[in-house]
Write an enzyme that holds these catalytic residues in place. Structure first.
Site, mmCIF file in Angstrom:
data_model
loop_
_atom_site.group_PDB
_atom_site.id
_atom_site.type_symbol
_atom_site.label_atom_id
_atom_site.label_comp_id
_atom_site.label_asym_id
_atom_site.label_seq_id
_atom_site.Cartn_x
_atom_site.Cartn_y
_atom_site.Cartn_z
ATOM 1 N N GLY A 161 149.089 -28.730 -30.162
ATOM 2 C CA GLY A 161 150.199 -29.679 -29.990
ATOM 3 C C GLY A 161 150.723 -30.076 -31.361
ATOM 4 O O GLY A 161 150.551 -29.344 -32.339
ATOM 5 N N ARG A 162 151.329 -31.249 -31.416
ATOM 6 C CA ARG A 162 151.958 -31.689 -32.674
ATOM 7 C C ARG A 162 150.947 -31.752 -33.817
ATOM 8 O O ARG A 162 151.236 -31.315 -34.927
ATOM 9 C CB ARG A 162 152.546 -33.094 -32.494
ATOM 10 N N ILE A 163 149.750 -32.304 -33.533
ATOM 11 C CA ILE A 163 148.767 -32.471 -34.620
ATOM 12 C C ILE A 163 148.209 -31.113 -35.047
ATOM 13 O O ILE A 163 148.076 -30.832 -36.241
ATOM 14 C CB ILE A 163 147.640 -33.442 -34.190
ATOM 15 N N ARG A 183 146.499 -24.092 -24.213
ATOM 16 C CA ARG A 183 146.798 -23.791 -22.804
ATOM 17 C C ARG A 183 148.033 -22.921 -22.708
ATOM 18 O O ARG A 183 148.115 -21.986 -21.932
ATOM 19 C CB ARG A 183 147.025 -25.092 -22.032
ATOM 20 N N SER A 184 149.050 -23.238 -23.507
ATOM 21 C CA SER A 184 150.248 -22.394 -23.483
ATOM 22 C C SER A 184 150.568 -21.952 -24.907
ATOM 23 O O SER A 184 150.230 -22.638 -25.877
ATOM 24 C CB SER A 184 151.429 -23.180 -22.907
ATOM 25 N N ILE A 242 138.283 -33.850 -34.206
ATOM 26 C CA ILE A 242 139.059 -35.096 -34.325
ATOM 27 C C ILE A 242 139.752 -35.394 -32.989
ATOM 28 O O ILE A 242 140.690 -36.181 -32.940
ATOM 29 C CB ILE A 242 140.101 -35.045 -35.472
ATOM 30 N N ALA A 243 139.282 -34.731 -31.912
ATOM 31 C CA ALA A 243 139.934 -34.888 -30.599
ATOM 32 C C ALA A 243 139.281 -36.037 -29.822
ATOM 33 O O ALA A 243 139.710 -37.184 -29.937
ATOM 34 C CB ALA A 243 139.875 -33.583 -29.843
ATOM 35 N N ARG A 244 138.263 -35.725 -29.061
ATOM 36 C CA ARG A 244 137.483 -36.739 -28.353
ATOM 37 C C ARG A 244 136.037 -36.262 -28.291
ATOM 38 O O ARG A 244 135.774 -35.054 -28.149
ATOM 39 C CB ARG A 244 137.999 -36.937 -26.919
ATOM 40 N N GLU A 273 130.886 -43.461 -28.386
ATOM 41 C CA GLU A 273 131.241 -44.318 -29.524
ATOM 42 C C GLU A 273 131.524 -45.756 -29.086
ATOM 43 O O GLU A 273 132.038 -45.957 -27.979
ATOM 44 C CB GLU A 273 132.435 -43.726 -30.294
ATOM 45 N N HIS A 291 135.880 -42.686 -36.171
ATOM 46 C CA HIS A 291 137.160 -42.555 -35.442
ATOM 47 C C HIS A 291 138.319 -43.134 -36.279
ATOM 48 O O HIS A 291 138.957 -44.125 -35.871
ATOM 49 C CB HIS A 291 137.061 -43.245 -34.073
ATOM 50 N N ILE A 292 138.566 -42.502 -37.421
ATOM 51 C CA ILE A 292 139.555 -43.064 -38.360
ATOM 52 C C ILE A 292 140.722 -42.126 -38.655
ATOM 53 O O ILE A 292 141.454 -42.338 -39.619
ATOM 54 C CB ILE A 292 138.885 -43.471 -39.698
HETATM 55 C C1 GLV Z 1 143.236 -41.688 -31.417
HETATM 56 O O1 GLV Z 1 142.200 -41.163 -31.188
HETATM 57 C C2 GLV Z 1 144.423 -41.506 -30.634
HETATM 58 O O2 GLV Z 1 144.347 -40.898 -29.544
HETATM 59 O O3 GLV Z 1 145.477 -41.965 -31.057
#
Ligand code: GLV
Length: 325
Positions: A161-163, A183-184, A242-244, A273, A291-292
């Site tokens: 995606g964007r990130i 996914r796509s 850095i997702a979840r 967390e 989570h920063i």
């Molecule tokens: C941070 O984890 C967010 O989803 O913005």
């Protein structure tokens, strides 16, 4: 709104910058959690039940029971791009709007993804601990924390995606070969702009020197990254999340790191967390962050401002800029 010509009632479930709260208070009757206490589900439900709108963070789970108890609630506005804390089918069924804060955090989050990738591959925190522990007695060619290269290596991005795309653009500056799985598929133009090649998941796992996870967390990708996936990675590879937290099986990761089946990991998000598993804490070859990824003042302010804009728009009967459902 509860009553005509009255200020709408808004819940702000966590502390926000005081000047932004003061601005919101000019147009709304606000109940805010400026103590930043962690509320139980029952406390969130009680605080939400007489509100027209609620502003929450990714830490507050909003479920069907809370929505059912809040007859005036029009919108729940997340101060986060991820929204796995919101029970989306329940929102849809009750026609309560949900919004998130995309775009404003993309570049800051991509910066941190890259920071964590570099810190992990170059063993930055481990080296600092080594120095602080007094192990640095002399300059040594070999007896020093030796690392993995970033430049001209292969980066695998899971979630484009964007990130993910912003990370790919950064990787180009390091001469990296960028592979992605999503996914796509991106359009040909976007693939070209990001210098990214689409590959299947197995190829990405087997051929990447560094893997970064940036996809949304859904029930389908719970523990998507487990023992099998880790076993497919190169023993010299690094993994950055850095997702979840729930996307990675943390016990399998701890085991793979302990047995040196992968080189290192950089983790910003954890399944339970703010609790972090002791199995991860005791390892050296892992960089841990609380989570920063979006945590610069400028970006956090922009996220709050956007969440407020979404909330006020929804209450006013307009389509919020970042409507999810
Ligand atoms: C941070 O984890 C967010 O989803 O913005």
């Amino acid at each position: 709104m509860s009553q005509a010509n009255k200020k709408p009632k808004i819940l702000v479930a966590r502390a926000i910058f005081p000047d932004l709260l003061a601005k919101l208070e000019q147009v709304a009757e606000v109940q805010s959690n400026q103590a930043d206490a962690i509320w139980s589900s029952a406390e969130i439900k009680a605080a939400m039940m007489d509100k027209d709108g609620a502003i929450v963070t990714g830490s507050e789970k909003v479920d069907a029971d809370m929505l059912d108890a809040s007859p005036n609630l029009k919108i729940v506005s997340n101060i986060a791009v991820g929204y796995n804390n919101l029970d989306m089918p329940a929102f849809k069924a009750r026609q309560v709007m949900a919004t998130n804060t995309p775009d404003v955090l993309t570049e800051t989050t991509a910066d941190f993804g890259f920071t964590l990738l570099m810190a992990t591959a170059r063993r930055v925190t481990e080296s600092e601990h080594w120095l602080r522990a007094g192990h640095w007695k002399k300059f040594s060619i070999c007896d020093t924390p030796l690392a993995m290269d970033i430049h001209h290596s292969t980066l695998g991005i899971m979630g484009m995606g964007r990130i993910g795309q912003a990370i790919a653009r950064r990787a180009l500056g390091f001469g990296m070969k960028v592979r992605y799985y999503n996914r796509s598929r991106l359009s040909t133009e976007l693939e070209k702009e990001c210098g990214a090649t689409y590959v299947d998941r197995e190829t990405l796992l087997k051929e990447s020197d560094h893997i970064i996870l940036v996809m949304p967390y859904t029930p389908e990708n719970h523990h998507l990254f487990g023992e099998k996936e880790l076993a497919m990675m190169k023993p010299t590879a690094t993994l950055v999340n850095i997702a979840r937290g729930g996307i990675v099986d943390e016990l399998a990761l701890a085991k793979a790191l302990k047995e040196k089946r992968i080189f290192a990991a950089g983790i910003d998000v954890f399944e339970g967390e703010p609790a972090v598993r002791p199995e991860l804490l005791e390892l050296k070859n892992i960089v841990l962050a609380p989570h920063i990824a979006s945590a610069t003042e400028k970006t956090r302010r922009a996220m709050i401002e956007l969440a407020i804009e979404n909330c006020l728009a929804g209450i006013a009967g307009k389509t919020p800029p970042n409507l999810l459902s």
